[in-house]
Structures are given as C-alpha cells and as structure tokens.
Scaffold this motif. Sequence first.
Motif, mmCIF file in Angstrom:
data_model
loop_
_atom_site.group_PDB
_atom_site.id
_atom_site.type_symbol
_atom_site.label_atom_id
_atom_site.label_comp_id
_atom_site.label_asym_id
_atom_site.label_seq_id
_atom_site.Cartn_x
_atom_site.Cartn_y
_atom_site.Cartn_z
ATOM 1 N N THR A 89 2.583 13.515 9.349
ATOM 2 C CA THR A 89 1.298 13.211 8.738
ATOM 3 C C THR A 89 1.415 11.948 7.901
ATOM 4 O O THR A 89 2.355 11.795 7.123
ATOM 5 N N LEU A 90 0.471 11.031 8.108
ATOM 6 C CA LEU A 90 0.423 9.794 7.335
ATOM 7 C C LEU A 90 -0.586 9.962 6.208
ATOM 8 O O LEU A 90 -1.750 10.301 6.450
ATOM 9 N N SER A 91 -0.152 9.735 4.991
ATOM 10 C CA SER A 91 -1.018 9.878 3.818
ATOM 11 C C SER A 91 -1.126 8.526 3.118
ATOM 12 O O SER A 91 -0.117 7.954 2.713
ATOM 13 N N LYS A 92 -2.362 8.042 2.982
ATOM 14 C CA LYS A 92 -2.601 6.776 2.293
ATOM 15 C C LYS A 92 -3.362 7.053 1.010
ATOM 16 O O LYS A 92 -4.370 7.764 1.011
ATOM 17 N N ASP A 122 0.842 -1.198 0.000
ATOM 18 C CA ASP A 122 0.000 0.000 0.000
ATOM 19 C C ASP A 122 0.877 1.247 0.000
ATOM 20 O O ASP A 122 1.922 1.297 0.661
ATOM 21 N N LEU A 123 0.444 2.249 -0.754
ATOM 22 C CA LEU A 123 1.200 3.494 -0.845
ATOM 23 C C LEU A 123 0.832 4.403 0.322
ATOM 24 O O LEU A 123 -0.218 5.056 0.339
ATOM 25 N N VAL A 124 1.694 4.404 1.339
ATOM 26 C CA VAL A 124 1.521 5.237 2.532
ATOM 27 C C VAL A 124 2.773 6.089 2.682
ATOM 28 O O VAL A 124 3.897 5.571 2.653
ATOM 29 N N ARG A 125 2.579 7.389 2.862
ATOM 30 C CA ARG A 125 3.706 8.313 2.951
ATOM 31 C C ARG A 125 3.684 9.048 4.283
ATOM 32 O O ARG A 125 2.641 9.511 4.735
ATOM 33 N N ILE A 140 -7.224 9.411 -4.578
ATOM 34 C CA ILE A 140 -7.508 10.265 -3.424
ATOM 35 C C ILE A 140 -6.552 9.906 -2.294
ATOM 36 O O ILE A 140 -6.358 8.731 -1.978
ATOM 37 N N SER A 141 -5.970 10.927 -1.703
ATOM 38 C CA SER A 141 -5.072 10.729 -0.571
ATOM 39 C C SER A 141 -5.798 11.108 0.711
ATOM 40 O O SER A 141 -6.348 12.208 0.823
ATOM 41 N N LEU A 142 -5.824 10.203 1.671
ATOM 42 C CA LEU A 142 -6.401 10.478 2.981
ATOM 43 C C LEU A 142 -5.262 10.717 3.965
ATOM 44 O O LEU A 142 -4.387 9.863 4.134
#
Length: 269
Positions: free
Chosen positions: A113-116, A100-103, A137-139
């Motif tokens: 901040t965690l962005s998924k 999963d793309l999590v930044r 969409i980034s949450l």
Amino acid sequence: MNFRDNSGTVFVLAMIMIVLCSGLLVAIFTTAMTDVKQSDIERRRTFAFTCADSGVEYAAVMLRTAAANLVTPPSSGTLTINGIDVDWEIAAAQDESGNDLVRNTISGDDFHTLSKLYHITAICTFENTYARSQQYISLDSMPIFQFFAFYENDLEILPGPEMHVRGRVHSNSDLYLGSENRIYYEKGRIRSAGDLWRHRKDRDSYPSGTVYVSPDNTPMYTNEDSDWTGTYDGTSIDFAQMALSKWDRFVMTGDHGVSKIRAARGRHN
C-alpha cells in the motif's frame, strides 16, 4: 450627650457608607463590563476557529474526491460561511529535504500500500479575530499489479474449461464465482467488498463445475455464498464465520470488513 452632639458623627458615617457603596457599585459594573468583553472575545474566537475547522474539513473532502476520481487535487480555494471567507490550502507534506512523504507498507495479507501524506491549512478572520486550523491526511492507494483480477464493479469469473488462478482476486462490489468444469484458486486470496455468490450474475442458475480454494484445494459448494447459514464442524454459524473456519482467510467479503480499494494507476516517484 444629645442628638445635636452626635449629628456630626452620623454625617461622617453616612458619607463613608455612600463612598463604600459607590465603590462597590463601580467594582460590580467594572466586573460586569469585563465579563461582557471577555464573552465577546470568546464568541469571536469560537466562531473564527469553527469556520477555520470547517475550511479544513471542506478541503479534506475536495482532496478525497479528487483522489477518488484520479485527478490532481486543488491547491487552494475559498469557502464562504455566513458571509465570512475561509481560505484553505492543500499541499503535499514534505521531509526536511523537500521530498514528498510517501510510505510503502505491507499488510498481513502481503498487500503493498502506498500512503501519501497531505497537509491542509485553513485561515479565517472574523471581527479582527484571526484563527488558523490544520490537519494531516494520508491517502492510501494500492498498485493493481498485485492482482490476477481487480474490478471496480461486480466481477464474474465463470470459465468453461478447467482453469488455474494463481494470484489475488478482488472486487470492489459483488463477486460471482463458478465453473462449468473445475477452477482452482491456488496462490491468491479472494476478496469482495460486497457479497460473494456461487450462481451466475445474469440468472440464479448454478454452474455444474467445482470451485477449489486454497489452502489444500478445499471445495466451495454451490450453497456456500453470502446467504449461507448452517452448521459447520458441529457449530451453527453464518457465512462469514464458516468462510474463516473452512478457508482460513483465503475467502473474505464485506461481512469480514473487506473495504473498497482505490487502485494506484499512475507512477509514484
């Protein structure tokens, strides 16, 4: 030469004109029919893609609603628009290895901040016309361990004895600050997505103590809240401008653009 001698020529010319006019009429009719068909194709295509785009937007709302309520978002569903079914899907965006793309990003205020990233698709078929729409969409979420105090609703900090706060303070609504003695906000920024008030929440009385804010333990007087207007350093300004001048971004509210934070309460792998 008399009229009888020219009759054959006139007849030939008349037939030629009839043929030419007939050909022109056929060409006009064919062009008109082609335009009608093209318009119909464009109509069906526009409607199909509009429905598909609506499916994507609907799924995005479902995703954000689920995230706001801290529940697992739905993976798929069907939206019906004017009797037409639009199938949509939500999936976590992944890299080539299937992760999963999590930044994890760090803002100017040193917030983590965690962005998924999520991938939304929607398909629609209308009168044999197929349409597919997609959107990423980034949450963003923010782990709450970064805060001394984090409140979803109004936050009131009003201690009796002297108190030293060494950490960030954030309220997703209004913030009430006061003290019956002395309170020092030494190593953390104060944030309110709503307003900041110096009186008690349950009544308009002001505590007798003093509030000190970084940098340099600068005092916050009882009238220095969201209703403040006046002159600071010889300039007539409002509370938002005064707070920036006096506390250098250590005190910020919704008037500065502070927004609500959706806290990450679970573990991110």
